[in-house]
Design a protein around this motif. Structure first.
Motif, PDB file in Angstrom:
ATOM      1  N   UNK A 578      47.246  35.920  44.711  1.00  0.00           N
ATOM      2  CA  UNK A 578      46.503  36.936  45.461  1.00  0.00           C
ATOM      3  C   UNK A 578      47.068  38.341  45.241  1.00  0.00           C
ATOM      4  N   UNK A 579      48.376  38.450  45.106  1.00  0.00           N
ATOM      5  CA  UNK A 579      48.973  39.776  44.940  1.00  0.00           C
ATOM      6  C   UNK A 579      48.613  40.369  43.576  1.00  0.00           C
ATOM      7  N   UNK A 580      48.627  39.532  42.531  1.00  0.00           N
ATOM      8  CA  UNK A 580      48.249  40.017  41.198  1.00  0.00           C
ATOM      9  C   UNK A 580      46.763  40.384  41.183  1.00  0.00           C
ATOM     10  N   UNK A 581      45.953  39.571  41.864  1.00  0.00           N
ATOM     11  CA  UNK A 581      44.526  39.868  41.940  1.00  0.00           C
ATOM     12  C   UNK A 581      44.292  41.221  42.600  1.00  0.00           C
ATOM     13  N   UNK A 582      45.002  41.498  43.682  1.00  0.00           N
ATOM     14  CA  UNK A 582      44.861  42.784  44.365  1.00  0.00           C
ATOM     15  C   UNK A 582      45.303  43.933  43.459  1.00  0.00           C
ATOM     16  N   UNK A 583      46.397  43.706  42.722  1.00  0.00           N
ATOM     17  CA  UNK A 583      46.876  44.720  41.773  1.00  0.00           C
ATOM     18  C   UNK A 583      45.806  45.061  40.747  1.00  0.00           C
ATOM     19  N   UNK A 584      45.184  44.015  40.186  1.00  0.00           N
ATOM     20  CA  UNK A 584      44.187  44.233  39.139  1.00  0.00           C
ATOM     21  C   UNK A 584      42.961  44.961  39.681  1.00  0.00           C
ATOM     22  N   UNK A 585      42.524  44.579  40.861  1.00  0.00           N
ATOM     23  CA  UNK A 585      41.345  45.230  41.426  1.00  0.00           C
ATOM     24  C   UNK A 585      41.642  46.707  41.711  1.00  0.00           C
ATOM     25  N   UNK A 586      42.823  46.995  42.226  1.00  0.00           N
ATOM     26  CA  UNK A 586      43.204  48.384  42.467  1.00  0.00           C
ATOM     27  C   UNK A 586      43.340  49.152  41.152  1.00  0.00           C
ATOM     28  N   UNK A 587      43.851  48.460  40.148  1.00  0.00           N
ATOM     29  CA  UNK A 587      44.035  49.061  38.824  1.00  0.00           C
ATOM     30  C   UNK A 587      42.682  49.484  38.242  1.00  0.00           C
ATOM     31  N   UNK A 588      41.700  48.616  38.338  1.00  0.00           N
ATOM     32  CA  UNK A 588      40.358  48.936  37.842  1.00  0.00           C
ATOM     33  C   UNK A 588      39.759  50.090  38.646  1.00  0.00           C
ATOM     34  N   UNK A 589      39.969  50.080  39.942  1.00  0.00           N
ATOM     35  CA  UNK A 589      39.447  51.160  40.790  1.00  0.00           C
ATOM     36  C   UNK A 589      40.022  52.510  40.382  1.00  0.00           C
ATOM     37  N   UNK A 590      41.312  52.538  40.053  1.00  0.00           N
ATOM     38  CA  UNK A 590      41.934  53.793  39.644  1.00  0.00           C
ATOM     39  C   UNK A 590      41.413  54.272  38.291  1.00  0.00           C
ATOM     40  N   UNK A 591      41.155  53.350  37.382  1.00  0.00           N
ATOM     41  CA  UNK A 591      40.763  53.726  36.021  1.00  0.00           C
ATOM     42  C   UNK A 591      39.272  54.034  35.899  1.00  0.00           C
ATOM     43  N   UNK A 592      38.447  53.349  36.662  1.00  0.00           N
ATOM     44  CA  UNK A 592      36.997  53.539  36.542  1.00  0.00           C
ATOM     45  C   UNK A 592      36.394  53.992  37.856  1.00  0.00           C
ATOM     46  N   UNK A 593      36.674  53.286  38.923  1.00  0.00           N
ATOM     47  CA  UNK A 593      36.108  53.559  40.232  1.00  0.00           C
ATOM     48  C   UNK A 593      35.967  52.268  41.006  1.00  0.00           C
ATOM     49  N   UNK A 594      35.845  52.370  42.308  1.00  0.00           N
ATOM     50  CA  UNK A 594      35.818  51.177  43.151  1.00  0.00           C
ATOM     51  C   UNK A 594      34.655  50.258  42.832  1.00  0.00           C
ATOM     52  N   UNK A 595      33.519  50.834  42.409  1.00  0.00           N
ATOM     53  CA  UNK A 595      32.354  49.995  42.148  1.00  0.00           C
ATOM     54  C   UNK A 595      32.572  49.055  40.972  1.00  0.00           C
ATOM     55  N   UNK A 596      33.593  49.315  40.133  1.00  0.00           N
ATOM     56  CA  UNK A 596      33.866  48.473  38.968  1.00  0.00           C
ATOM     57  C   UNK A 596      34.854  47.348  39.263  1.00  0.00           C
ATOM     58  N   UNK A 597      35.351  47.272  40.489  1.00  0.00           N
ATOM     59  CA  UNK A 597      36.306  46.216  40.816  1.00  0.00           C
ATOM     60  C   UNK A 597      35.640  44.842  40.724  1.00  0.00           C
ATOM     61  N   UNK A 598      36.304  43.877  40.064  1.00  0.00           N
ATOM     62  CA  UNK A 598      35.727  42.523  40.004  1.00  0.00           C
ATOM     63  C   UNK A 598      35.584  41.919  41.400  1.00  0.00           C
ATOM     64  N   UNK A 599      34.438  41.290  41.645  1.00  0.00           N
ATOM     65  CA  UNK A 599      34.249  40.562  42.892  1.00  0.00           C
ATOM     66  C   UNK A 599      35.145  39.331  42.921  1.00  0.00           C
ATOM     67  N   UNK A 600      35.240  38.675  41.756  1.00  0.00           N
ATOM     68  CA  UNK A 600      36.099  37.487  41.650  1.00  0.00           C
ATOM     69  C   UNK A 600      36.923  37.573  40.373  1.00  0.00           C
ATOM     70  N   UNK A 601      38.142  37.065  40.450  1.00  0.00           N
ATOM     71  CA  UNK A 601      38.999  36.935  39.268  1.00  0.00           C
ATOM     72  C   UNK A 601      39.345  35.466  39.100  1.00  0.00           C
ATOM     73  N   UNK A 602      39.043  34.931  37.928  1.00  0.00           N
ATOM     74  CA  UNK A 602      39.340  33.538  37.602  1.00  0.00           C
ATOM     75  C   UNK A 602      40.463  33.528  36.585  1.00  0.00           C
ATOM     76  N   UNK A 603      41.557  32.869  36.924  1.00  0.00           N
ATOM     77  CA  UNK A 603      42.694  32.794  36.001  1.00  0.00           C
ATOM     78  C   UNK A 603      42.395  31.765  34.917  1.00  0.00           C
ATOM     79  N   UNK A 604      42.572  32.158  33.672  1.00  0.00           N
ATOM     80  CA  UNK A 604      42.256  31.284  32.533  1.00  0.00           C
ATOM     81  C   UNK A 604      43.431  31.261  31.567  1.00  0.00           C
ATOM     82  N   UNK A 605      43.878  30.042  31.217  1.00  0.00           N
ATOM     83  CA  UNK A 605      44.953  29.934  30.234  1.00  0.00           C
ATOM     84  C   UNK A 605      44.489  30.405  28.863  1.00  0.00           C
ATOM     85  N   UNK A 606      43.198  30.233  28.596  1.00  0.00           N
ATOM     86  CA  UNK A 606      42.599  30.691  27.344  1.00  0.00           C
ATOM     87  C   UNK A 606      41.131  30.981  27.631  1.00  0.00           C
ATOM     88  N   UNK A 607      40.493  31.722  26.742  1.00  0.00           N
ATOM     89  CA  UNK A 607      39.080  32.044  26.880  1.00  0.00           C
ATOM     90  C   UNK A 607      38.271  31.323  25.808  1.00  0.00           C
TER      91      UNK A 607
END
Length: 656
Positions: A578-607
């Protein structure tokens, strides 16, 4: 069930709605339809002469000798600022209110056409004093205050090219857009408010923009409300807006400009990380905005009070808050705040107070109002409303019906408009009081517009689903992508040739010839009507030190139309929590804006990747939406999708 819920359930079975019997249309459209069908070029020429004031009349209408680089009225000259202001003041309408402005803390300003012209002239001279000449780019990063309109009109008055950035974007996004456009001046604000909180905009802008070589000056508006603390001002570079106006000559004649003179750049997300600088020119764009604003909404500038709830930072704000309404001499409402501040009835309070007759908003806003409940609009008298409009995304039938019953009282036609940043003005829409509507359909093309559906092979689709295209040029179309003609051709005109504009949307054509917009055919996510590229969001996520790789897709969302889902692979031994997820959402908000924050983050070992290394976002979209995956044999590691699907299911279970 409540009476409203019963009524909505009953009406969901109704597929067609004739124009309300009590609605009387003020503007005839039959002659326009006939003229456009007979000769679309002549139709546009007649409209340009009728609706716009020319300094030098045009003799050439459309030049299609070098497709897709079309020009309109190229040997004519006019000034957009003069069309929006001077001609109304000269006609004795200077005292008419251009904007009823309301601040989020209740502040009020009624800005007349004469006042707006006076501010525009002084600002235009002030910009000239800062070295701005015709063709220079001026950045604008302002909240919803009247100064944003004056800034745009001042640029148009002297031939500068404005580059407006949505006020909700982060300063880093402002920097990127100023850098790539080589803006000479930026007009911004000391601080901006949102729901009772103040953001120190100028300080944040300074932290990002200080070293841009082309940026010579920053003009700072004193925003509404209190101004706590010192605002950083760099001597020789920064100047207060009010001081610039006070020192400027009050008279600035509007420059007569060629019809194809660049008017503005507006950056729209595309299918790559680099935003697209969509370039619109003067006369054709103004004609499209003026004509459609008047005709779609059946506008009478002498009697209507019009309100578009969008932000000026998007094309809807350019065309249907500033240029279309002002060119038509309309009175508009401009509201600074959020729809739920100070309470969830603020929109309806403003409609009652200003006797708004035409209201234009986004489906996502309507869905939010549905969630809040009918008691909020029920507090207010909305009987002044006569036309309702929607913009930004398709509206689902239930939201359409709620809008029709609760806001419009069943007596207001709804115009579900379809258009894009690139198109400049509405292309497909019902006409208020004329068109039989079907909830969820944008219905038919406007006069002079030629949409069609094509199959993957380019064959016409007369009924069913296909790729939406426009087969003939129209005046308000984009002319190119700023400093990138090659990308312009590749993006819009490479698939079916240089005379066929590929919209980027899939659509369905029904037996009545009505268009139903389905969604994007490229990797663009539409969040509450705001288009964001997957690559832009992915780039922001991957810029975080903990991230090795990311893929972003859209999933359906009841409130916002689409929501962002990010599949993220972390670097090294980092564990997603949860803490890393919050970091990433805040990171996106700072770089683009709050509207670009992911609603959900799914951790994936590979894509999921093909053997050539291409990420298969189609599969990620399917798993995010809960659809069957189908064939995964083309993947380098087919087992990856099973793991991801399990994690998506687990995330859903946690949410429930």
């Amino acid at each position: 069930m409540t009476d409203l819920e019963v009524a909505l359930e009953d009406m969901l079975a109704v597929e067609r709605f004739d124009p309300p019997a009590e609605f009387t249309r003020r503007r005839s459209v039959e002659a326009d339809l006939a003229a456009a069908n007979a000769d679309s070029e002549q139709f546009w020429a007649d409209a340009a002469r009728d609706l716009l004031t020319w300094e030098k009349p045009f003799t050439q209408v459309l030049d299609d000798s070098n497709p897709p680089f079309y020009t309109w009225f190229a040997d004519g000259e006019l000034n957009l600022s003069a069309n929006c202001l001077d001609r109304h003041v000269a006609a004795g309408r200077g005292d008419r209110v251009a904007f009823h402005w309301r601040g989020e803390e209740g502040e009020r300003r009624d800005v007349s056409y004469a006042q707006l012209l006076a501010d525009t002239e002084r600002l235009a001279n002030g910009l000239r004093g800062l070295g701005v000449v015709a063709g220079d780019v001026v950045g604008i990063f302002l909240p919803m205050i009247p100064e944003v309109a004056a800034a745009m009109l001042a640029c148009a008055r002297i031939g500068a090219v404005h580059n407006v950035v949505f006020g909700g974007f982060a300063p880093s996004a402002v920097r990127e857009r100023m850098e790539v456009s080589e803006a000479k001046v930026l007009i911004t604000v000391d601080g901006a408010r949102r729901k009772g909180r103040r953001a120190e905009v100028k300080a944040a802008v300074d932290a990002e923009l200080g070293d841009l070589p082309a940026l010579a000056h920053i003009v700072v508006v004193r925003g509404p409300g209190e101004h706590p603390g010192e605002v950083p001002m760099t001597p020789g570079r920064d100047i207060w807006y009010d001081e610039l106006l006070a020192a400027a000559d009050p008279h600035c004649p509007a420059v007569s400009l060629p019809a194809e003179h660049p008017l503005f750049i507006l950056y729209s997300s595309g299918s790559t990380a680099k935003p697209k600088g969509i370039l619109h020119t003067t006369a054709g764009y103004l004609l499209g905005a003026t004509y459609t604003h008047r005709m779609v909404f059946d506008l009478d500038a002498d009697t209507d009070v019009y309100w578009c709830s969008a932000d000026v930072g998007w094309i809807t704000g350019h065309s249907y808050i500033v240029y279309g309404p002002l060119s038509n001499g309309a009175t508009s409402v401009m509201y600074e705040g959020a729809p739920d501040y100070p309470d969830r009835d603020i929109w309806w309070q403003l409609i009652e107070e200003y006797k708004v007759t035409v209201f234009y908003t986004a489906p996502t806003a309507i869905r939010t109002c549905i969630k809040w409940g009918p008691e909020y609009p029920g507090r207010h008298d909305l009987s002044s409303l006569r036309v309702l409009g929607t913009v930004g995304e398709p509206i689902n039938p239930k939201a359409w019906l709620w809008y029709h019953l609760v806001i419009g009282g069943g007596r207001c036609p709804i115009v579900d408009t379809w258009w894009q940043t690139e198109t400049g003005s509405v292309l497909i829409s019902p006409l208020a009081g004329v068109t039989t509507t079907k909830p969820g359909s944008a219905t038919r093309a406007l006069p002079g517009i030629s949409p069609a559906l094509l199959g993957e092979d380019g064959a016409p689709v007369t009924e069913g689903t296909g790729i939406l295209v426009i087969t003939r040029p129209w005046p308000s179309m984009l002319r190119t992508l700023y400093k990138d003609d090659k990308r312009f051709v590749e993006t819009y005109f490479s698939r079916f040739g240089p005379t066929t504009y590929v919209v980027g949307d899939a659509a369905r054509l029904d037996a009545d010839g009505y268009f139903w917009i389905i969604g994007r055919i490229d990797d663009v996510i539409n969040v509450s009507g705001h288009r964001l590229s997957t690559a832009e969001v992915e780039s922001a996520i991957v810029a975080h030190e903990a991230v090795a790789e990311a893929a972003v897709v859209a999933e359906p969302d009841e409130q916002t139309g689409q929501a962002i889902v990010a599949f993220v692979t972390l670097a090294g031994d980092r564990v997603g929590d949860a803490s890393v997820e919050a970091e990433l959402r805040d990171h996106v908000a700072r770089r683009i804006g709050k509207l670009a924050r992911p609603r959900r983050i799914i951790w994936a070992d590979d894509l999921p990747k093909t053997r050539s290394g291409k990420i298969m976002r189609r599969l990620l979209r399917d798993v995010a939406a809960g659809r069957e995956l189908g064939d995964v044999t083309t993947l380098r590691d087919p087992a990856v999708m099973a793991v991801i699907a399990d994690r998506v299911r687990g995330a859903r279970d946690d949410e429930e």
